[in-house]
Design a protein around this motif. Structure first.
Motif, short mmCIF file in Angstrom:
data_model
loop_
_atom_site.label_atom_id
_atom_site.label_comp_id
_atom_site.label_asym_id
_atom_site.label_seq_id
_atom_site.Cartn_x
_atom_site.Cartn_y
_atom_site.Cartn_z
N SER A 131 5.86 11.54 2.92
CA SER A 131 6.89 9.87 2.75
C SER A 131 7.00 9.56 4.17
CB SER A 131 7.30 9.32 1.27
OG SER A 131 8.83 10.19 1.51
N ASP A 140 1.12 6.55 -6.56
CA ASP A 140 -0.15 7.63 -6.79
C ASP A 140 0.49 8.91 -6.87
OD1 ASP A 140 -2.10 8.23 -7.33
OD2 ASP A 140 -3.12 7.92 -5.85
N GLU A 150 0.83 3.58 -3.02
CA GLU A 150 0.40 5.62 -2.15
C GLU A 150 1.32 6.26 -3.00
OE1 GLU A 150 -0.14 5.78 1.45
OE2 GLU A 150 -2.07 4.71 1.71
N TRP A 186 0.56 -1.32 -0.78
CA TRP A 186 -0.01 0.14 -0.11
C TRP A 186 0.96 1.64 -0.06
CZ3 TRP A 186 -4.33 0.50 -1.49
CH2 TRP A 186 -5.71 -0.72 -1.15
N GLU A 187 2.21 1.15 0.87
CA GLU A 187 2.58 2.73 1.15
C GLU A 187 3.64 2.70 -0.90
OE1 GLU A 187 5.97 1.71 3.61
OE2 GLU A 187 4.31 2.02 5.37
N GLN A 241 5.08 9.65 7.53
CA GLN A 241 3.67 8.79 7.44
C GLN A 241 4.47 7.62 7.67
OE1 GLN A 241 3.20 7.24 2.99
NE2 GLN A 241 1.02 5.95 4.19
#
Length: 1007
Positions: A997, A922, A919, A915-916, A1000
């Motif tokens: 990043s 994206d 993201e 998922w990281e 997070q």
């Protein structure tokens, strides 16, 4: 007729060729038992009994040999030698392998046919047991003798109640009514009482017999529904009592050659809903006559004057009759062969009227035409008048009959009426009726093409998930599922398809084509809209069920909501298994008789009815595990009540929430080729294909993880070895405990024998002591008598001496008077002493009698206490073993849970990383899009400015400059500034992405 001699064999075949009973006699096999001595003799069979299935029977001879006969398996086995004659048998206990036998020593024993061991020994009767009646649940039994009847609990083999009566009023029979909780007791004074089994409260008493037809009851029989009682005795009259109305229905007079009735038995029929109409009457001439109690007609006879019947028993399903003959042999009859002439199928309902050939028609013949409109009458001649019958044809009825007409000459409306009347279709014709109702096309070519494609890859490892013992059944299930998967791709991904198809595969395993088409028809019609939310359960269907349940039982639905129980728990398990988990075979067949005969919404309404009929136990459930167990296991629920509730719900449900509004009517499979089934989201199947490709790519990751799995496998193997060692240790402990228990039992038996010997020695010493006391009394009495005689002789000598010295008469007279007085005194004392001795002896006899009675009671109490102590000790040992097993299972579960948690954490970590990465990509994509949009905006503004300048130059040609000069000036003026702005924007967006990043925080995985 085949004949089989058991001889000295302990097992073997009942018949050696396939039996073909004749219609007239109906005998399948004749069984005799002879000894192999020099002079062989026949061992007479005395009693016979069927089990609850009706396919196995048990028989005992006068030497105590008990045999079990398996009729479908064509085998017999010697299961016990009791060494004494049996007086009664019962083989329909709740533990199917156990049976009860009443012996000649007035005791009742329970044996196991598999282990051939004694299960329990029941005592209490003081005369021979004449009958044993078992409750419908198989957990209670009533044994009847001439003086008493006793109720036994077959779980603990303890006596619950005992019926004591006066000696002047004997007992004829005490038995349970079928399928009820009522006990019927019949006495020799013709009184009949009904009792409640739990409370033993008297429910009612039948009135006295009419004086015009009064007989002494000896034998009794009750229909399967428990409504009609038949009674007979030493007369040719039969009394039929209605137990609901408690009155005499009718009196049936048998033929004149019947003088007494020895046995009565109703012939069961699966088509009469328990209200048996055929009664078997065994008379004194050894012939058993079967009559219809409604029409009073003689249907058929069994036995003859030469080969008379002593007793007979009919199987519960009504297929066999087992009779003990007067010569000691055992005959087994086929009811189907005996009733072949009676049960002939009715003539076809459709009659075809054929026209006469034209060559035979003349001008004088009468012509009649059947039309759908107004009838035309033929012309009447003057000579004679001819009466005609006008046949009118109703168009509406004809259209409706055409819709309801099925293959094989059946009519759906008539079948529904027949089904509602009797509750189920006949077993013999059920499959034929189902095939007609479902209108199966039997496409052999299309089905063969599906089979030729082989086993589908989704079902190659079917045995690992569903370990079926029968290889044939597994193979048929695999082929049927593969054919369904080749027919439509969705079925290869349906996880519950084996559960849905298994009951039909088991039912039609000998005809795979019919099995496939039945399942396909079921999916098309009764599984409508099931796959719209695939792979999730059909939420729309479950919502319809929930709406109907909310309308009819709001309290039950609220109870489900309060305990977080959704329709996926109380409805979906029933649908995906089509009720096969919660119903027995007979109940399931009975339910699907109604399902296939009604609208497809009937199946959904059945789910609601099952919950409504089970509301009492469901309202007492508070745990989710209890609800899951309830809807995945069989429950104590009458399927007839559920079916009646389904019809009630179908009639009373409002149209706006009725499932019939959403579901379509029945549509049969097409002839020739099967229809296309695409009622599912197609992207799911495509997604599954992509997932398979992804799995292939993940094989490399699997190879890296294989080492870790092998390490875990080594740990599992080590744990298995430890478990096996632990189990072996427990087995050794159990065997040692059994050895110690046997030693203790032997020691207790020795102690009991020693106590008995000690009691006998005490009694002998007491008797010897009493004899010695009696002898001492006699010697003392004799000594006193001798002393008194010596005293008398001394007095006489003295008197004679005085008479010689004295001559006076007065002195002698006084001496004689004194002697007489002394003698009278001595006689009185002797009489008193004798009376004292007699009184003492009587007291000793009474005391001895009381001591013996008290000693016997004490010994019996000691034996009962020892037996209870043994039972409690055994229960305590079982509880300890169960507790140890539960603790060991809990340890294993905790260890497995820890391992599963570790695997789950690893998977979650990998998921977080993915998922990281997604993201971050994206975010980069958004940055590129923003930069591209800014470049486009700058380019657009630059072009607009150029166009605007060109227009101004066209308007002012004198002051205009050339386009080349403008282009030469623009790069130096605006170009560098624009490129610098784009670079600055990109640097700022990249810095923001790195900061995002870095800030997070990764999610934490709870362990």
């Amino acid at each position: 007729m085949q004949s089989t001699d058991l001889g000295n064999k302990e097992s073997g075949k009942i018949w050696h060729r396939k039996p073909s009973p004749a219609t007239r006699e109906g005998i399948i096999v004749n069984i005799i038992h002879t000894t192999s001595d020099y002079l062989p003799k026949i061992l007479r069979f005395l009693n016979v009994a069927f089990d609850s299935s009706g396919d196995c029977l048990i028989a005992g001879d006068h030497q105590g040999n008990i045999y079990v006969f398996d009729l479908p398996g064509n085998r017999f086995n010697l299961v016990q030698r009791t060494a004494q004659a049996c007086t009664a048998l019962a083989f329909n206990l709740h533990r199917k392998s156990e049976f009860l036998v009443a012996l000649a020593d007035y005791s009742i024993k329970c044996f196991d046919t598999v282990t051939k061991e004694l299960v329990s020994w029941m005592r209490g009767h003081e005369s021979a047991v004449s009958s044993i009646s078992v409750h419908a649940s198989g957990r209670y039994a009533i044994s009847t003798s001439s003086d008493t009847a006793q109720l036994w609990d077959l779980d603990t083999f303890q006596r619950k109640r005992k019926l004591n009566i006066l000696q002047s009023v004997g007992i004829q029979k005490v038995f349970f009514l079928p399928l009820s909780n009522t006990i019927l007791s019949c006495f020799k004074d013709n009184s009949v009482f009904a009792w409640e089994c739990d409370t033993l409260r008297c429910k009612y008493q039948l009135p006295a017999q009419p004086e015009s037809s009064s007989i002494s009851y000896k034998v009794f029989a009750v229909t399967r529904d428990g409504r009609v009682l038949a009674a007979g005795g030493k007369s040719n009259h039969l009394h039929l009592w209605c137990l609901e109305a408690k009155q005499l229905l009718r009196v049936i007079q048998m033929p004149a050659k019947v003088r007494a009735i020895r046995h009565l038995e109703f012939l069961p029929d699966s088509f009469d809903a328990g209200s048996n109409q055929v009664l078997g009457v065994l008379s004194q001439d050894g012939i058993m006559r079967f009559i219809n109690i409604q029409t009073c007609k003689l249907l058929f006879e069994v036995g003859s004057l030469d080969e008379g019947i002593s007793s007979a028993v009919i199987s519960p399903h009504g297929r066999y009759i087992a009779s003990v003959m007067e010569n000691g042999s055992l005959n087994i009859y086929s009811v189907q062969a005996l009733t072949q002439e009676i049960n002939k199928p009715p003539p076809p309902l459709v009659k075809v009227i054929e026209d006469l050939p034209k060559s035979k028609l003349t001008s004088g013949d009468l012509k009649m035409k059947v039309t759908s409109g107004r009838a035309r009458r033929p012309a009447r001649s003057r000579e004679n008048q001819i009466q005609t019958r006008i046949l009118k044809h109703d168009l509406a009825d004809g259209f409706e009959n055409k819709e309801n007409e099925l293959s094989g000459g059946l009519n759906k409306k008539r079948l529904q009426i027949l089904l509602k009347g009797y509750g189920e279709y006949p077993t013999k014709y059920r499959m034929f009726i189902w095939r007609s109702l479902l209108q199966l096309p039997e496409n052999h070519t299309a089905f063969s093409s599906l089979l030729d494609k082989g086993v589908h890859t989704a079902f190659l490892s079917l045995q690992k998930k569903y370990p079926i013992r029968s290889r044939k059944l597994l193979r048929v299930l695999q082929r049927t599922l593969s054919a369904l998967a080749h027919w439509s791709a969705i079925f290869s991904e349906t996880p519950y398809l084996p559960l849905l198809a298994f009951p039909f595969v088991k039912l039609f395993q000998n005809n795979q084509l019919i099995c496939f088409e039945v399942v396909a028809t079921l999916i098309i019609n009764w599984c409508q809209h099931w796959f719209e939310y695939f792979p999730n359960p059909p939420i729309n269907i479950l919502a319809m069920i929930e709406n109907v349940l909310a309308f009819h039982d709001q309290e039950l639905l609220q109870h489900f909501i309060d305990h977080d129980v959704t329709s996926q728990l109380y409805a979906w398990p029933l649908l995906e298994t089509v009720f096969s988990e919660v119903l027995t075979r007979e109940e399931w067949l009975k339910l699907f008789d109604h399902v296939f005969s009604n609208h497809p919404s009937f199946l959904l309404t059945t789910v609601v009815a099952y919950n409504v009929c089970s509301r009492a136990p469901l309202l007492h459930c508070n745990l989710r595990d209890d609800f899951e167990y309830f809807f995945h296991h069989r429950n104590n629920l009458d399927i007839s009540v559920v079916i009646r509730e389904v019809y009630h719900l179908m009639d009373t449900t409002p149209p706006d929430i009725h499932p019939e509004r959403t579901l379509s009517v029945f549509v049969a499979l097409t002839k020739g080729q099967y229809p296309v089934f695409n009622q599912y989201p197609k992207f799911i199947v495509d997604y599954q294909t992509q997932e398979r490709e992804r799995i292939r790519k993940d094989e490399l990751d699997y190879l890296r993880e294989r080492q870790a799995v092998e390490n875990m496998q080594a740990e599992v193997d080590q744990q298995r070895v430890e478990d096996e060692a632990w189990y072996q240790k427990q087995e050794l402990l159990r065997k040692a405990e059994e050895t110690r228990r046997e030693m203790l039992l032997q020691e207790e038996e020795k102690m009991m024998h020693q106590r008995q010997k000690l009691a006998a020695v005490r009694r002998e010493l007491k008797v010897k002591e009493m004899h010695l006391q009696d002898a001492a009394r006699r010697r003392f009495l004799k000594l006193q008598q001798d002393q008194q005689e010596m005293e008398l002789r001394r007095l006489n000598d003295e008197i004679e001496r005085k008479n010689l010295t004295r001559s006076q008469g007065t002195i002698a007279k006084e001496m004689r008077e004194d002697a007489d007085a002394y003698r009278r005194k001595v006689d009185g004392e002797e009489r008193l002493f004798h009376r004292l001795i007699e009184t003492d002896q009587m007291q000793n006899r009474d005391t001895q009698k009381i001591i013996k009675e008290n000693l016997a009671k004490a010994e019996q109490a000691c034996l009962d206490t020892d037996w209870r102590i043994q039972a409690l000790h055994k229960q305590r040992q079982d509880d300890l073993q169960r507790n140890e097993c539960y603790q060991e299972m809990a340890k294993l579960l905790r260890k497995n849970r820890r391992k599963e948690t570790e695997v789950l954490n690893a998977m979650l970590g990998k998921e977080v990383k993915k998922w990281e990465e997604a993201e971050e990509k994206d975010f980069r994509l958004n940055l590129e899009r923003e930069a591209s949009a800014l470049s486009d905006a700058c380019r657009r503004s630059f072009l607009e400015q150029e166009i605007h300048d060109a227009l101004e130059d066209a308007a002012q040609p004198r002051d205009a400059v050339s386009l080349n000069q403008r282009q030469a000036q623009c790069p130096h003026a605006e170009g560098p500034d624009l490129l610098e702005r784009v670079r600055t924007l990109r640097r700022r967006l990249a810095a923001r992405a790195r900061t995002h990043s870095r800030c997070q925080i990764p999610p934490l995985v709870a362990t």
